[in-house]
Design an enzyme around this catalytic site. Sequence first.
Site, PDB file in Angstrom:
ATOM      1  N   SER A 147     -44.352  26.894 -18.869  1.00  0.00           N
ATOM      2  CA  SER A 147     -44.355  28.171 -19.590  1.00  0.00           C
ATOM      3  C   SER A 147     -43.852  27.940 -21.009  1.00  0.00           C
ATOM      4  O   SER A 147     -43.043  27.021 -21.247  1.00  0.00           O
ATOM      5  CB  SER A 147     -43.414  29.133 -18.862  1.00  0.00           C
ATOM      6  OG  SER A 147     -43.144  30.253 -19.675  1.00  0.00           O
ATOM      7  N   TYR A 161     -34.808  30.347 -15.790  1.00  0.00           N
ATOM      8  CA  TYR A 161     -36.245  30.070 -15.597  1.00  0.00           C
ATOM      9  C   TYR A 161     -36.736  29.126 -16.688  1.00  0.00           C
ATOM     10  O   TYR A 161     -37.404  28.119 -16.409  1.00  0.00           O
ATOM     11  CB  TYR A 161     -37.004  31.393 -15.635  1.00  0.00           C
ATOM     12  CG  TYR A 161     -38.514  31.272 -15.724  1.00  0.00           C
ATOM     13  CD1 TYR A 161     -39.274  30.923 -14.614  1.00  0.00           C
ATOM     14  CD2 TYR A 161     -39.188  31.541 -16.924  1.00  0.00           C
ATOM     15  CE1 TYR A 161     -40.664  30.831 -14.693  1.00  0.00           C
ATOM     16  CE2 TYR A 161     -40.572  31.458 -17.011  1.00  0.00           C
ATOM     17  CZ  TYR A 161     -41.303  31.094 -15.899  1.00  0.00           C
ATOM     18  OH  TYR A 161     -42.675  30.995 -15.975  1.00  0.00           O
ATOM     19  N   ALA A 163     -34.998  27.071 -18.506  1.00  0.00           N
ATOM     20  CA  ALA A 163     -34.376  25.751 -18.337  1.00  0.00           C
ATOM     21  C   ALA A 163     -35.087  24.977 -17.222  1.00  0.00           C
ATOM     22  O   ALA A 163     -35.327  23.767 -17.339  1.00  0.00           O
ATOM     23  CB  ALA A 163     -32.893  25.914 -18.006  1.00  0.00           C
TER      24      ALA A 163
HETATM   25  N1  LIG Z   1     -47.210  35.380 -15.085  1.00  0.00           N
HETATM   26  C1  LIG Z   1     -46.898  34.927 -16.305  1.00  0.00           C
HETATM   27  O1  LIG Z   1     -46.875  35.652 -17.311  1.00  0.00           O
HETATM   28  C2  LIG Z   1     -46.562  33.464 -16.461  1.00  0.00           C
HETATM   29  C3  LIG Z   1     -46.311  32.978 -17.746  1.00  0.00           C
HETATM   30  C4  LIG Z   1     -46.036  31.631 -17.905  1.00  0.00           C
HETATM   31  C5  LIG Z   1     -46.005  30.811 -16.791  1.00  0.00           C
HETATM   32  N2  LIG Z   1     -46.231  31.319 -15.547  1.00  0.00           N
HETATM   33  C6  LIG Z   1     -46.183  30.424 -14.387  1.00  0.00           C
HETATM   34  O2  LIG Z   1     -47.451  30.425 -13.756  1.00  0.00           O
HETATM   35  C7  LIG Z   1     -47.293  30.179 -12.361  1.00  0.00           C
HETATM   36  C8  LIG Z   1     -48.000  31.253 -11.539  1.00  0.00           C
HETATM   37  O3  LIG Z   1     -47.498  32.515 -11.921  1.00  0.00           O
HETATM   38  P1  LIG Z   1     -48.045  33.891 -11.283  1.00  0.00           P
HETATM   39  O4  LIG Z   1     -47.539  34.973 -12.177  1.00  0.00           O
HETATM   40  O5  LIG Z   1     -49.485  33.777 -10.945  1.00  0.00           O
HETATM   41  O6  LIG Z   1     -47.209  33.900  -9.935  1.00  0.00           O
HETATM   42  P2  LIG Z   1     -47.154  35.000  -8.785  1.00  0.00           P
HETATM   43  O7  LIG Z   1     -45.713  35.352  -8.602  1.00  0.00           O
HETATM   44  O8  LIG Z   1     -48.158  36.109  -9.011  1.00  0.00           O
HETATM   45  O9  LIG Z   1     -47.669  34.174  -7.521  1.00  0.00           O
HETATM   46  C9  LIG Z   1     -46.947  33.069  -7.103  1.00  0.00           C
HETATM   47  C10 LIG Z   1     -47.329  32.744  -5.670  1.00  0.00           C
HETATM   48  O10 LIG Z   1     -46.449  31.670  -5.290  1.00  0.00           O
HETATM   49  C11 LIG Z   1     -45.933  31.933  -4.009  1.00  0.00           C
HETATM   50  N3  LIG Z   1     -44.637  31.278  -3.882  1.00  0.00           N
HETATM   51  C12 LIG Z   1     -43.452  31.721  -4.369  1.00  0.00           C
HETATM   52  N4  LIG Z   1     -42.476  30.873  -4.019  1.00  0.00           N
HETATM   53  C13 LIG Z   1     -43.049  29.875  -3.298  1.00  0.00           C
HETATM   54  C14 LIG Z   1     -42.549  28.733  -2.652  1.00  0.00           C
HETATM   55  N5  LIG Z   1     -41.237  28.475  -2.654  1.00  0.00           N
HETATM   56  N6  LIG Z   1     -43.407  27.899  -2.012  1.00  0.00           N
HETATM   57  C15 LIG Z   1     -44.748  28.190  -1.984  1.00  0.00           C
HETATM   58  N7  LIG Z   1     -45.267  29.295  -2.570  1.00  0.00           N
HETATM   59  C16 LIG Z   1     -44.436  30.119  -3.226  1.00  0.00           C
HETATM   60  C17 LIG Z   1     -45.856  33.449  -3.920  1.00  0.00           C
HETATM   61  O11 LIG Z   1     -45.868  33.899  -2.559  1.00  0.00           O
HETATM   62  C18 LIG Z   1     -47.085  33.891  -4.704  1.00  0.00           C
HETATM   63  O12 LIG Z   1     -48.225  34.047  -3.858  1.00  0.00           O
HETATM   64  C19 LIG Z   1     -45.794  30.101 -12.119  1.00  0.00           C
HETATM   65  O13 LIG Z   1     -45.381  28.745 -12.154  1.00  0.00           O
HETATM   66  C20 LIG Z   1     -45.215  30.848 -13.307  1.00  0.00           C
HETATM   67  O14 LIG Z   1     -43.884  30.457 -13.573  1.00  0.00           O
HETATM   68  C21 LIG Z   1     -46.526  32.625 -15.357  1.00  0.00           C
END
Ligand SMILES: NC(=O)c1ccc[n+]([C@@H]2O[C@H](COP(=O)([O-])OP(=O)(O)OC[C@H]3O[C@@H](n4cnc5c(N)ncnc54)[C@H](O)[C@@H]3O)[C@@H](O)[C@H]2O)c1
Length: 252
Positions: A147, A161, A163
């Site tokens: 991110s 987060y 970090a």
């Molecule tokens: N949404 C944003 O704006 C954003 C921005 C930058 C980076 N990211 C990163 O992108 C990635 C995906 O984000 P998102 O918003 O689609 O996520 P989300 O929260 O919509 O979906 C994440 C999925 O991961 C699963 N999950 C959570 N903990 C888990 C674990 N311990 N083991 C296995 N599965 C697990 C959840 O059940 C969920 O289905 C993440 O790494 C997030 O940090 C997101």
Amino acid sequence: MHPPGMFDLKGRVALVTGAGQGIGAGIAAHLAAGGARVLVNDVVAEKAAQAAHAIVEAGHSAEPLPFDVTDLAGVLAALSGRAIDIVVNNAGNAGAQPMQPRPFREMDPALWKGPIDVNLNGVMHTTHAVLAGMCERRFGRLITIASGAGVVGLPIGVAPYGAAKAAGISFMRHMAIENAAFGVTANSLALGLMEMADVQDEALVARMARSIPCGRLGTGADIGPACVWLASDEAEWVTGQTIHVNGGSLTS
Ligand SMILES: NC(=O)c1ccc[n+]([C@@H]2O[C@H](COP(=O)([O-])OP(=O)(O)OC[C@H]3O[C@@H](n4cnc5c(N)ncnc54)[C@H](O)[C@@H]3O)[C@@H](O)[C@H]2O)c1
């Protein structure tokens, strides 16, 4: 989804963590459309099954593989005996719990654990489970979904987060150098503001979109193709990198 003959993932097995919804589901769909057999992981078994089912319905190859990336024994049990070529470490945010943003000076230490566990330990767990096999087979692709928060400071209450995402980026760089001679690459994709399943506030979404030069939030369809490229044979000379996929948002 890409020119025929390029970035062909046929014969590859890919694991995408946290792929039951959101960006991970998009990544899994794109890797499968690119020819890979995709192991669709999620801590919620039903979500993994639904996302895998959607891929199979679209005519591609997928299998649900539920486990919790923060549980090393569970990760090893699920992945042992499997020859995995591509891992996309996508499970993130605060893990199974919702993110609770607040300034660090007001943050209960109990809230640090979720982001650190999923974004750092989770990435090390899956890597530990697959790396020796990748090196033996002389092919591997480690991709970590990071991110902008792991690269710059932000005033939005997500310091642990950020970090943990920075730690994931650093871990990929070390994996890149340690394993370059074995045909294993390791890279991070640093995402900007993405559409989120649980954010329905249209005014907030419009405000966030206006802050992005490209004028909209990102989706799995923006990130999936980047993963297909990094996973491909053609990307063998790309390693140790942090690539920003963020609609042109400033990152430094
Ligand atoms: N949404 C944003 O704006 C954003 C921005 C930058 C980076 N990211 C990163 O992108 C990635 C995906 O984000 P998102 O918003 O689609 O996520 P989300 O929260 O919509 O979906 C994440 C999925 O991961 C699963 N999950 C959570 N903990 C888990 C674990 N311990 N083991 C296995 N599965 C697990 C959840 O059940 C969920 O289905 C993440 O790494 C997030 O940090 C997101």
